[in-house]
Design a protein around this motif. Structure first.
Motif, PDB file in Angstrom:
ATOM      1  N   GLY A  92      -6.947  -3.124   3.118  1.00 28.01           N
ATOM      2  CA  GLY A  92      -8.138  -2.277   2.975  1.00 28.01           C
ATOM      3  C   GLY A  92      -7.814  -0.806   2.789  1.00 28.01           C
ATOM      4  O   GLY A  92      -8.423  -0.124   1.967  1.00 28.01           O
ATOM      5  N   ARG A  93      -6.839  -0.333   3.551  1.00 25.54           N
ATOM      6  CA  ARG A  93      -6.483   1.101   3.459  1.00 25.54           C
ATOM      7  C   ARG A  93      -5.998   1.476   2.074  1.00 25.54           C
ATOM      8  O   ARG A  93      -6.353   2.528   1.540  1.00 25.54           O
ATOM      9  CB  ARG A  93      -5.398   1.430   4.471  1.00 25.54           C
ATOM     10  CG  ARG A  93      -5.980   1.511   5.826  1.00 25.54           C
ATOM     11  CD  ARG A  93      -5.232   2.428   6.724  1.00 25.54           C
ATOM     12  NE  ARG A  93      -6.027   2.509   7.945  1.00 25.54           N
ATOM     13  CZ  ARG A  93      -5.658   3.137   9.017  1.00 25.54           C
ATOM     14  NH1 ARG A  93      -4.508   3.739   9.043  1.00 25.54           N
ATOM     15  NH2 ARG A  93      -6.445   3.170  10.062  1.00 25.54           N
ATOM     16  N   ARG A 142     -18.752   4.089   2.014  1.00 28.13           N
ATOM     17  CA  ARG A 142     -17.897   5.295   2.047  1.00 28.13           C
ATOM     18  C   ARG A 142     -17.242   5.543   0.686  1.00 28.13           C
ATOM     19  O   ARG A 142     -17.057   6.683   0.283  1.00 28.13           O
ATOM     20  CB  ARG A 142     -16.842   5.161   3.140  1.00 28.13           C
ATOM     21  CG  ARG A 142     -17.438   5.312   4.549  1.00 28.13           C
ATOM     22  CD  ARG A 142     -16.350   5.462   5.578  1.00 28.13           C
ATOM     23  NE  ARG A 142     -15.464   4.308   5.558  1.00 28.13           N
ATOM     24  CZ  ARG A 142     -14.198   4.313   5.967  1.00 28.13           C
ATOM     25  NH1 ARG A 142     -13.663   5.415   6.432  1.00 28.13           N
ATOM     26  NH2 ARG A 142     -13.468   3.214   5.927  1.00 28.13           N
ATOM     27  N   GLY A 160     -10.032  -6.644  -7.516  1.00 27.67           N
ATOM     28  CA  GLY A 160      -8.692  -7.231  -7.502  1.00 27.67           C
ATOM     29  C   GLY A 160      -8.063  -7.203  -8.879  1.00 27.67           C
ATOM     30  O   GLY A 160      -8.719  -7.384  -9.895  1.00 27.67           O
ATOM     31  N   CYS A 190     -14.119  -7.963  -8.813  1.00 25.22           N
ATOM     32  CA  CYS A 190     -15.323  -7.143  -8.605  1.00 25.22           C
ATOM     33  C   CYS A 190     -15.699  -6.324  -9.832  1.00 25.22           C
ATOM     34  O   CYS A 190     -16.805  -5.781  -9.894  1.00 25.22           O
ATOM     35  CB  CYS A 190     -15.131  -6.225  -7.404  1.00 25.22           C
ATOM     36  SG  CYS A 190     -14.921  -7.147  -5.880  1.00 25.22           S
ATOM     37  N   HIS A 218     -20.565  -0.477  -8.090  1.00 25.60           N
ATOM     38  CA  HIS A 218     -20.207  -1.712  -7.393  1.00 25.60           C
ATOM     39  C   HIS A 218     -20.365  -1.459  -5.906  1.00 25.60           C
ATOM     40  O   HIS A 218     -19.964  -0.411  -5.396  1.00 25.60           O
ATOM     41  CB  HIS A 218     -18.758  -2.086  -7.724  1.00 25.60           C
ATOM     42  CG  HIS A 218     -18.224  -3.166  -6.847  1.00 25.60           C
ATOM     43  ND1 HIS A 218     -18.903  -4.329  -6.602  1.00 25.60           N
ATOM     44  CD2 HIS A 218     -17.066  -3.251  -6.132  1.00 25.60           C
ATOM     45  CE1 HIS A 218     -18.196  -5.082  -5.787  1.00 25.60           C
ATOM     46  NE2 HIS A 218     -17.078  -4.455  -5.483  1.00 25.60           N
ATOM     47  N   TRP A 221     -18.916  -1.159  14.404  1.00 32.44           N
ATOM     48  CA  TRP A 221     -17.681  -1.031  13.603  1.00 32.44           C
ATOM     49  C   TRP A 221     -17.989  -1.255  12.124  1.00 32.44           C
ATOM     50  O   TRP A 221     -17.590  -0.468  11.262  1.00 32.44           O
ATOM     51  CB  TRP A 221     -16.610  -2.022  14.079  1.00 32.44           C
ATOM     52  CG  TRP A 221     -15.237  -1.746  13.499  1.00 32.44           C
ATOM     53  CD1 TRP A 221     -14.238  -1.030  14.088  1.00 32.44           C
ATOM     54  CD2 TRP A 221     -14.735  -2.140  12.212  1.00 32.44           C
ATOM     55  NE1 TRP A 221     -13.137  -0.963  13.264  1.00 32.44           N
ATOM     56  CE2 TRP A 221     -13.418  -1.635  12.096  1.00 32.44           C
ATOM     57  CE3 TRP A 221     -15.254  -2.857  11.149  1.00 32.44           C
ATOM     58  CZ2 TRP A 221     -12.613  -1.833  10.964  1.00 32.44           C
ATOM     59  CZ3 TRP A 221     -14.476  -3.056  10.013  1.00 32.44           C
ATOM     60  CH2 TRP A 221     -13.169  -2.548   9.930  1.00 32.44           C
ATOM     61  N   MET A 271      -6.563  -8.722   1.664  1.00 31.20           N
ATOM     62  CA  MET A 271      -6.736  -7.326   1.241  1.00 31.20           C
ATOM     63  C   MET A 271      -6.047  -6.363   2.192  1.00 31.20           C
ATOM     64  O   MET A 271      -6.117  -6.522   3.409  1.00 31.20           O
ATOM     65  CB  MET A 271      -8.230  -6.978   1.185  1.00 31.20           C
ATOM     66  CG  MET A 271      -8.483  -5.529   0.756  1.00 31.20           C
ATOM     67  SD  MET A 271     -10.218  -5.141   0.552  1.00 31.20           S
ATOM     68  CE  MET A 271     -10.760  -5.177   2.238  1.00 31.20           C
ATOM     69  N   SER A 323     -18.047  -5.815  15.670  1.00 28.52           N
ATOM     70  CA  SER A 323     -19.323  -5.328  16.204  1.00 28.52           C
ATOM     71  C   SER A 323     -20.144  -4.723  15.073  1.00 28.52           C
ATOM     72  O   SER A 323     -19.591  -4.293  14.049  1.00 28.52           O
ATOM     73  CB  SER A 323     -19.066  -4.253  17.270  1.00 28.52           C
ATOM     74  OG  SER A 323     -18.441  -3.126  16.656  1.00 28.52           O
ATOM     75  N   ARG A 367     -17.822   1.774   9.238  1.00 35.26           N
ATOM     76  CA  ARG A 367     -16.750   1.760   8.224  1.00 35.26           C
ATOM     77  C   ARG A 367     -17.220   1.407   6.831  1.00 35.26           C
ATOM     78  O   ARG A 367     -16.548   1.719   5.858  1.00 35.26           O
ATOM     79  CB  ARG A 367     -15.663   0.741   8.604  1.00 35.26           C
ATOM     80  CG  ARG A 367     -15.108   0.878   9.987  1.00 35.26           C
ATOM     81  CD  ARG A 367     -14.035   1.945  10.034  1.00 35.26           C
ATOM     82  NE  ARG A 367     -13.610   2.140  11.418  1.00 35.26           N
ATOM     83  CZ  ARG A 367     -12.364   2.108  11.815  1.00 35.26           C
ATOM     84  NH1 ARG A 367     -11.400   1.880  10.967  1.00 35.26           N
ATOM     85  NH2 ARG A 367     -12.075   2.325  13.078  1.00 35.26           N
ATOM     86  N   PHE A 423      -8.842   1.357  -0.447  1.00 39.41           N
ATOM     87  CA  PHE A 423      -9.654   2.568  -0.250  1.00 39.41           C
ATOM     88  C   PHE A 423      -8.977   3.783  -0.893  1.00 39.41           C
ATOM     89  O   PHE A 423      -9.623   4.575  -1.585  1.00 39.41           O
ATOM     90  CB  PHE A 423      -9.856   2.800   1.244  1.00 39.41           C
ATOM     91  CG  PHE A 423     -10.996   3.727   1.538  1.00 39.41           C
ATOM     92  CD1 PHE A 423     -12.229   3.222   1.904  1.00 39.41           C
ATOM     93  CD2 PHE A 423     -10.854   5.112   1.426  1.00 39.41           C
ATOM     94  CE1 PHE A 423     -13.303   4.059   2.157  1.00 39.41           C
ATOM     95  CE2 PHE A 423     -11.918   5.955   1.679  1.00 39.41           C
ATOM     96  CZ  PHE A 423     -13.144   5.435   2.051  1.00 39.41           C
TER      97      PHE A 423
END
Ligand code: ACO
Length: 327
Positions: free
Chosen positions: A219-220, A259, A316, A119, A254, A39, A217, A36, A43, A223
């Motif tokens: 993600g957590r 967040r 990465g 990246c 980048h 979301w 990935m 959505s 995030r 992060f």
């Protein structure tokens, strides 16, 4: 030739950008996968991304961004010394994207090569260009980040496919003899840690039978590492130049996730208006994101001649790094 009162530096003389015409909003992503706008926005800060048409390859987009940067610099393609392209999504295993862009631009005298640092590709390419210019190997370098991540996304994985977009950004760097406090790249700082390879990678490529490769990935975990590693890299850049965050006019990070950007900005104590954000419009364009953000903020008049800007990226590998330059 530099006399005692000047120092040879890599000076930014032009920027350029190319974004595919097709814009895909979060609502359109939600029609494709179970997600959505709320979301994604909450995030990541992402509102939309550009996705390439078949002809919009890393070479096509990189050449367009590169041509625009050369025009802005007032440098003829025939006079260009080198082209370095940061990309993880080249058109061909070889020839390198940079060499194909050389042909497109008619940059007859230049040599070119690609650089794979995910990246962090733009910061790595900027660092190599800076060294080549300061040592006198060349007088000008076109540094490009060009990526078509839409071609390596797994559209079955909602945790990753909503995060990335396509595009290209470019800068021209030229060797100049300047006063020590003057314009140019002040320093670059590169890092990698292959032990963290499994938290962000592409699971194949041309060399792996039957595995063209999709982005994977955790993600957590990314992060968790991102804010501390990036804060370390920007602190390193400031310390190396006897500067503090108060001296920085703009952070051009980048653009992976708002967040993460906010986290680094906060640790530096930078007010939001001194942090350039384009992730809302472009999503994460990997090696293209910093030159795209830089081009945006220079052309809209926020970053003015004389501004001190701090760049940082993580990707990465893991790979990460920072660069400090006065424009
Ligand atoms: N839409 C809706 N729900 C989703 C989506 C989505 N697109 N993706 C995941 N979810 C769900 C998960 O299934 C999970 O549901 P569950 O609790 O029922 O199992 C829930 O959301 C939480 O999932 P997490 O993956 O734990 O979500 P998290 O809060 O960690 O946010 C995100 C995910 C945004 C990727 C976050 O981890 C992050 O920002 N990581 C940084 C990574 C990043 O920015 N990478 C960019 C690449 S780095 C570089 O530049 C190369």
């Amino acid at each position: 030739m530099s006399d005692q009162s000047t120092i040879r530096r890599a000076v930014l003389t032009g920027t350029g950008a190319y974004l595919p015409a097709q814009i895909v909003t979060n609502a359109e992503m939600a029609a494709r996968v179970d997600t959505s706008d709320e979301w994604i926005t909450e995030r990541t800060g992402i509102k939309q991304r550009h996705f390439s048409a078949p002809h919009e390859t890393a070479t096509f987009m990189g050449a367009a961004a590169g041509r625009a940067a050369l025009e802005a610099a007032g440098l003829a393609p025939e006079a260009l010394g080198a082209i370095i392209v940061g990309t993880s999504t080249p058109d061909n295993a070889f020839p390198a994207t940079a060499v194909q862009i050389q042909r497109e631009l008619g940059a007859k005298k230049a040599f070119g090569f690609d650089l794979a640092a995910a990246c962090s590709g733009f910061i790595y390419a900027l660092s190599v260009a800076d060294a080549m210019l300061r040592t006198g190997q060349v007088e000008s370098v076109l540094v490009i980040g060009s990526e078509v991540y839409s071609r390596i996304l797994n559209f079955e994985d909602r945790g990753t496919c909503v995060l990335f977009g396509d595009g290209a950004g470019a800068v021209v760097l030229q060797a100049r003899d300047v006063a020590p406090g003057g314009v140019g790249v002040l320093s670059t700082h590169l890092h990698s840690d292959g032990n963290l390879a499994d938290i962000l990678y592409v699971d194949g490529a041309i060399g792996r039978p039957g595995m063209p490769g999709h982005l994977v990935m955790n993600g957590r975990e990314v992060f968790r590492h991102a804010v501390s590693l990036l804060t370390g890299a920007v602190t390193e850049a400031l310390t190396a130049n006897n500067l503090t965050a108060a001296d920085i006019d703009f952070l051009v990070p980048h653009q992976a996730n708002k967040r993460i950007i906010d986290g680094v900005g906060k640790k530096l104590g930078l007010p939001p208006e001194r942090v350039i954000i384009t992730v809302d419009q472009h999503a994460n364009t990997s090696a293209a994101s910093i030159p795209l953000a830089l081009h945006t903020a220079i052309t809209d008049g926020r970053i003015k001649p004389g501004a001190l800007i701090l760049l940082e990226a993580l990707g990465g590998g893991l790979t990460w790094g920072s660069a400090l330059l006065r424009v």
